[in-house]
Design an enzyme around this catalytic site. Structure first.
Site, mmCIF file in Angstrom:
data_model
loop_
_atom_site.group_PDB
_atom_site.id
_atom_site.type_symbol
_atom_site.label_atom_id
_atom_site.label_comp_id
_atom_site.label_asym_id
_atom_site.label_seq_id
_atom_site.Cartn_x
_atom_site.Cartn_y
_atom_site.Cartn_z
ATOM 1 N N TYR A 1 37.864 48.532 41.387
ATOM 2 C CA TYR A 1 39.087 48.699 42.335
ATOM 3 C C TYR A 1 40.330 49.004 41.449
ATOM 4 C CZ TYR A 1 43.264 47.230 45.047
ATOM 5 O OH TYR A 1 44.442 47.259 45.726
ATOM 6 N N SER B 1 48.436 50.447 43.403
ATOM 7 C CA SER B 1 48.433 49.022 42.963
ATOM 8 C C SER B 1 48.797 48.763 41.552
ATOM 9 C CB SER B 1 46.989 48.604 43.222
ATOM 10 O OG SER B 1 46.834 47.175 42.457
#
Length: 273
Positions: A169, A156
Site C-alpha cells: 500500500y 496518502s
C-alpha cells in the site's frame, strides 16, 4: 451542469466528496466494486434533491469503465471532474512485525517480509496504481478540448512516510503521487489540471478493525498513530472538503496542477521529538 465521476464512491471519504459536490451543483456518478453501496449513496443524494447515480465497476477492468462511461454519457453527459478514490490495502499484505525480527526469514506461520505473496502484493499495488491509471485513461478522453476539467487522485501520507506493516500500500501510494505529477505535466497543454490529496489518518471501513478492537477500544496501533499526529486525533471526512472544493475549482485553483496536498493534522511536520 458539470459531471463528477468518483471511483470508490461507496466508501466513507468518497461518499463525503460525492455529497459535497452534488450540493455544489455537480451531477455525480459514483463507481464502486460494490454497486449496491454506490447506489445507496446516490439514493441519499437524490433524496436531498440533487442528481446522482451509482454504478458497479471494477477499476481494474477497462471494459467495465468504458461501459459505465457510456451509461454516464446517456444520463449526465461527459465527465468534467474525475476523482480516483478507489484503492486500499489487504490483510494478506500486512506483515506481523513492524521491523525485522530474528528468524522471520524462516517462519511460515505468520506473514513476514519474506513470504508476502507476490500475487497479493501485486493486487494491492494494482488496485491503487492501475486503479488510478485506467479510469484516467477512460474519462480523461471526455476532458480533451474542454475547459475547466480536472483529475483529483487520492494519495496518502504513506506516499511521504511509509507506514510499517503495509509495504504494498505504501509503495503504491507513492506511485500514485508520482503518477499525479507525471499526468499534470503531460496534460498541462491540454488544459487538464491533475492534483492529489494525501489524507493522514481517517477512520474508514477498511482500517476500522486495525484501529479499534471488537469493543471499540483503541488498539496499540491507534495509540502510536495519535502520538505521531500533533493534533492528537483522527481526521473527519468533512475536513477534506475545503481542500476538495479549492483544488477542483477552476477559478480558485486554475494555476494549480501537479500538487499533492497533505491533510494530516500535522503528521508530516512532526519529527517525533
Amino acid at each position: 451542469m458539470k459531471t463528477a465521476v468518483i471511483t470508490g464512491g461507496g466508501g466513507v471519504l468518497c461518499s463525503a466528496f460525492a455529497k459535497a459536490l452534488a450540493a455544489d451543483g455537480y451531477a455525480v456518478a459514483l463507481l464502486d466494486l460494490d454497486g449496491t453501496a454506490a447506489e445507496h449513496i446516490a439514493e441519499e443524494i437524490r433524496a436531498e434533491g440533487y442528481q446522482a447515480e451509482g454504478y458497479q465497476a471494477n477499476v481494474l477492468k477497462k471494459e467495465d469503465l468504458l461501459a459505465v462511461r457510456e451509461e454516464i454519457h446517456k444520463r449526465f453527459g461527459p465527465c468534467d471532474l474525475l476523482i480516483n478514490g478507489a484503492g486500499g490495502n489487504h490483510p494478506s499484505c500486512t506483515t506481523a512485525h513492524e521491523v525485522y525480527e530474528s528468524g522471520d526469514e524462516e517462519r511460515d506461520d505468520i506473514l513476514t517480509f519474506f513470504n508476502v505473496p507476490k500475487e497479493q502484493f501485486g493486487f494491492v499495488f494494482d488496485l491503487n496504481l492501475l486503479g488510478t491509471l485506467l479510469p484516467s485513461q477512460v474519462f480523461c478522453q471526455d476532458m480533451l478540448g474542454r475547459s475547466g476539467c480536472s483529475i483529483l487522485n487520492i494519495s496518502s501520507m504513506n506516499a511521504y512516510r511509509p507506514l510499517t506493516k503495509i509495504p504494498a500500500y505504501s509503495a503504491a501510494k507513492a506511485a500514485v503521487s508520482n503518477l499525479t505529477q507525471w499526468m499534470a505535466v503531460h496534460f498541462a497543454g491540454a488544459g487538464i489540471r491533475v492534483n492529489a490529496l494525501a489524507p493522514g489518518f481517517f477512520v474508514t471501513k477498511q482500517n476500522k478493525d486495525m484501529l479499534f478492537d471488537a469493543d471499540g477500544n483503541p488498539t496499540p496501533r491507534t495509540d502510536k498513530i495519535l502520538r505521531a499526529t500533533p493534533m492528537g486525533r483522527f481526521g473527519k471526512p468533512e475536513e477534506l472538503l475545503g481542500a476538495l472544493r479549492f483544488i477542483t475549482d477552476e477559478h480558485k485553483a486554475g494555476f494549480v496542477t501537479g500538487v499533492v496536498l497533505p491533510i494530516d493534522g500535522g503528521f508530516s511536520a512532526y519529527s517525533g521529538v
